[in-house]
Write an enzyme that holds these catalytic residues in place. Structure first.
Site, PDB file in Angstrom:
ATOM      1  N   ASP A 211      -3.444   2.411   1.916  1.00 20.21           N
ATOM      2  CA  ASP A 211      -4.387   1.303   2.083  1.00 20.21           C
ATOM      3  C   ASP A 211      -3.761   0.148   2.861  1.00 20.21           C
ATOM      4  OD1 ASP A 211      -7.054   1.361   1.444  1.00 20.21           O
ATOM      5  OD2 ASP A 211      -6.884  -0.018  -0.237  1.00 20.21           O
ATOM      6  N   ASP A 260     -12.326   2.733  -3.956  1.00 18.12           N
ATOM      7  CA  ASP A 260     -11.773   1.703  -4.830  1.00 18.12           C
ATOM      8  C   ASP A 260     -12.335   1.798  -6.250  1.00 18.12           C
ATOM      9  OD1 ASP A 260     -10.290   0.659  -2.709  1.00 18.12           O
ATOM     10  OD2 ASP A 260     -11.975  -0.579  -2.040  1.00 18.12           O
TER      11      ASP A 260
END
Length: 364
Positions: A211, A260
């Site tokens: 990420d 997420d």
């Protein structure tokens, strides 16, 4: 034209977004719990229950490959968006996820209906059984109450509107997108399970680096953030939305990607299954202590709030896993240390083979 959102609009929007994400993880975690097996049909004459949802294990080698495969796919999408066209990719992803959402929405509706009716009434319903055989062996068995067939039109509605009725979709865009995305999230959490704590730590650690690189590190190399470019270019139910309005009426939205929700959700669901493993009865229908589940879920919510605060403070997109991964991992480890089960939590295996072996040992 809607007015620019004020502070209360943002607070309402982010609170709603965090609630949806947390609720999805909460319900998906409980859906991932194993159903207690009974040796004989109930004495009340209700008969056997339907077949449990098939589950897929995420093993250690899968955790190592996850960020690598994800990077290849993300970079491929970026290059297509940048130099070719995103149109056909969007069409393919929209159709694929819409079809998948029919099944996931149906399963979510079945779970909700069963909870509303209660176990005894659910078992008293008429059942429909479909079995496929190959060489005199059963390769597929579906065993559901006939009532669940009436839920199929409801499960079809979001996907059909999404694909074929753009005018209706424009009016119900947020609601239908969230229904499809949350049903996909619920299905993933219920059916995909981490097999051990080490697998979960490796997965979160790998995606933590993934990420950060694709949000921040890729910008100097490619001229723009690869993650942000792909997220803005894809038009598919791979995120949840919430209007930037305290009255829930706005054309502007806050959003959170399914990754997420699902990735930390795998870890939080594992924490709940470990809590159940530590209980004396190992039956989710009976009350049991949930220190690991509570710790990781609170850490998830706290990390999401921190993500929002940092994003607005620096006015820059933030990789949520930068905060979610260490928060959930450290919360689990802290709970293990405080509970005095450090060695046990690292040795615990949630794989199907391990569970079957444990059941055999109990019978012997």
């Amino acid at each position: 034209m809607s007015a620019d959102p004020d502070f209360t609009d943002y607070v309402t929007s982010y609170a709603g977004l965090i609630f949806l994400a947390t609720a999805s993880i909460y319900t998906g975690s409980f859906a991932s719990l194993p159903t207690p097996k009974k040796k004989k049909p109930d004495d009340d004459g209700y008969g056997e229950e339907e077949e449990p949802l098939l589950s897929e294990e995420l093993k250690l080698e899968d955790a190592y490959w996850f960020p690598i495969i994800g990077s290849v796919m993300l970079l491929s999408l970026y290059l297509i968006i940048k130099y070719i066209s995103i149109r056909w990719i969007n069409v393919f992803i929209q159709w694929y996820l819409s079809l998948a959402a029919v099944g996931s929405t149906w399963n979510a509706l079945i779970t909700f209906t069963r909870r509303c009716l209660g176990t005894s009434r659910w078992k008293g319903l008429n059942y429909l059984t479909l079995t496929l055989h190959h060489n005199q062996e059963s390769i597929l068995r579906l065993h559901y109450p006939t009532l669940t067939l009436s839920l199929v039109p409801l499960a079809l509605f979001p996907s059909v509107v999404y694909l074929f009725f753009p005018k209706i979709m424009s009016e119900l865009h947020t609601v239908l997108t969230d229904v499809m995305a949350l049903s996909l999230s619920h299905s993933a959490l219920a059916s995909i399970k981490l097999d051990s704590l080490l697998t979960g730590v490796v997965l979160l650690s790998g995606l933590f680096i993934y990420d950060i690189w694709w949000v921040f590190g890729s910008k100097p190399v490619f001229g723009s953030s690869v993650m942000v470019t792909v997220a803005q270019g894809l038009d598919a139910p791979i995120k949840i939305l919430f209007p930037k309005s305290k009255f829930l009426q706005s054309n502007q939205y806050t959003m959170l990607g399914l990754g997420d929700i699902v990735v930390p959700g795998f870890f939080i669901a594992f924490a709940l299954r470990y809590d159940l493993h530590r209980s004396s009865h190992q039956d989710y229908q009976q009350p049991f202590a949930k220190p690991f589940f509570a710790a990781t879920l609170v850490a998830y919510v706290s990390a999401l709030i921190l993500t929002v605060v940092v994003m607005h403070t620096f006015q820059s997109a933030q990789p949520a896993l930068l905060y979610l991964s260490p928060a959930c991992t450290l919360a689990f480890l802290a709970a293990g240390w405080s509970q005095g089960v450090w060695k046990d939590m690292w040795s615990y295996s949630d794989s199907n083979d391990s569970i079957e072996q444990q059941n055999k040992e109990k019978k012997d």
